[in-house]
Design a protein around this motif. Structure first.
Motif, PDB file in Angstrom:
ATOM      1  N   ASP A   1     -19.611  -3.528 -12.708  1.00  0.00           N
ATOM      2  CA  ASP A   1     -18.791  -3.499 -11.393  1.00  0.00           C
ATOM      3  C   ASP A   1     -19.400  -2.399 -10.442  1.00  0.00           C
ATOM      4  O   ASP A   1     -19.693  -2.417  -9.168  1.00  0.00           O
TER       5      ASP A   1
ATOM      6  N   ARG B   1     -23.022  -3.720  -9.369  1.00  0.00           N
ATOM      7  CA  ARG B   1     -23.013  -4.390  -8.355  1.00  0.00           C
ATOM      8  C   ARG B   1     -22.251  -4.465  -7.084  1.00  0.00           C
ATOM      9  O   ARG B   1     -22.770  -4.809  -5.832  1.00  0.00           O
ATOM     10  N   GLU B   2     -21.045  -3.742  -7.078  1.00  0.00           N
ATOM     11  CA  GLU B   2     -20.281  -3.624  -5.892  1.00  0.00           C
ATOM     12  C   GLU B   2     -20.399  -2.204  -5.176  1.00  0.00           C
ATOM     13  O   GLU B   2     -20.304  -2.346  -4.110  1.00  0.00           O
TER      14      GLU B   2
ATOM     15  N   THR C   1     -27.574  -6.409  -7.795  1.00  0.00           N
ATOM     16  CA  THR C   1     -26.954  -7.673  -8.023  1.00  0.00           C
ATOM     17  C   THR C   1     -27.803  -8.446  -9.137  1.00  0.00           C
ATOM     18  O   THR C   1     -27.537  -9.631  -9.889  1.00  0.00           O
TER      19      THR C   1
ATOM     20  N   THR D   1     -28.127  -7.448 -12.375  1.00  0.00           N
ATOM     21  CA  THR D   1     -27.309  -7.581 -13.604  1.00  0.00           C
ATOM     22  C   THR D   1     -26.144  -8.405 -13.275  1.00  0.00           C
ATOM     23  O   THR D   1     -25.375  -8.258 -12.436  1.00  0.00           O
ATOM     24  N   LYS D   2     -26.010  -9.625 -14.251  1.00  0.00           N
ATOM     25  CA  LYS D   2     -25.312 -10.556 -14.019  1.00  0.00           C
ATOM     26  C   LYS D   2     -23.934 -10.448 -14.892  1.00  0.00           C
ATOM     27  O   LYS D   2     -24.003  -9.886 -15.821  1.00  0.00           O
ATOM     28  N   THR D   3     -22.847 -10.850 -13.991  1.00  0.00           N
ATOM     29  CA  THR D   3     -21.354 -11.243 -14.806  1.00  0.00           C
ATOM     30  C   THR D   3     -21.794 -12.543 -15.616  1.00  0.00           C
ATOM     31  O   THR D   3     -21.997 -13.377 -14.923  1.00  0.00           O
TER      32      THR D   3
ATOM     33  N   CYS E   1     -25.303  -9.019 -18.828  1.00  0.00           N
ATOM     34  CA  CYS E   1     -25.140  -7.858 -18.182  1.00  0.00           C
ATOM     35  C   CYS E   1     -25.970  -6.631 -18.723  1.00  0.00           C
ATOM     36  O   CYS E   1     -25.579  -5.403 -18.349  1.00  0.00           O
TER      37      CYS E   1
ATOM     38  N   THR F   1     -31.957  -0.953 -14.561  1.00  0.00           N
ATOM     39  CA  THR F   1     -31.764  -2.252 -14.375  1.00  0.00           C
ATOM     40  C   THR F   1     -32.820  -2.879 -14.151  1.00  0.00           C
ATOM     41  O   THR F   1     -34.055  -2.482 -13.989  1.00  0.00           O
TER      42      THR F   1
END
Length: 160
Positions: free
Chosen positions: A26, A29-30, A35, A37-39, A49, A75
């Motif tokens: 998080d 990404r946030e 973005t 790195t994926k959930t 991730c 990343t």
């Protein structure tokens, strides 16, 4: 409660205030806006991730951001140079190692971690290194070929 997080993210120093319970996934990404790195599963089972923490693959959905204070984090956005793909990115592209692409960043980072520690892995070592990553679209043959090809490129001087 919040704490100060200092790290080297993709080659650049960052300092941020983060909540004690903020996951690294998080944060990336946030907070940072990376973005790539994926959930995926949110439970450490799929590997989507995966990032590198001090060159070791780590599942960012299970890692608290505060726990990586002082670390170097890479990343998928850190790969390649001057618009050129890294060896692993080239391998996945040229050997068709991805289909839908959702899991690809995690596979790429796990592969980079492997090749940074073992530039000439056997197929068994590749399988072991990628064992915590899941792809629902492919049979893994092309992924293994991609990592093998990336290792060959590495012997020719292309960074993983």
């Amino acid at each position: 409660m919040a704490r100060i997080l200092e790290l080297c993210l993709n080659g650049r120093k960052r300092i941020d205030a983060v909540a004690d319970n903020l996951l690294l996934l998080d944060y990336l990404r946030e907070v940072v806006g990376l973005t790539g790195t994926k959930t995926g599963c949110d439970g450490g089972e799929c590997g989507a991730c995966t990032v590198l923490v001090d060159d070791v693959p780590r599942l960012s959905c299970l890692t608290l951001a505060a726990s990586i204070d002082g670390a170097r984090v890479d990343t998928v956005e850190s790969l390649g140079e001057d618009g050129r793909l890294s060896a692993v990115q080239r391998g996945f592209h040229e050997k068709l190692g991805s289909q839908c692409g959702y899991c690809t960043p995690g596979f790429i980072m796990a592969s980079v971690g492997l090749l940074r520690h073992n530039p000439r892995p056997s197929d068994d070592e590749i399988l072991e290194a990628l064992g915590s990553n899941i792809c629902r679209c492919t049979g893994y043959v092309k992924i293994i070929e991609a990592v093998r090809y990336a290792a060959e490129l590495g012997t020719a001087g292309v960074a993983p």
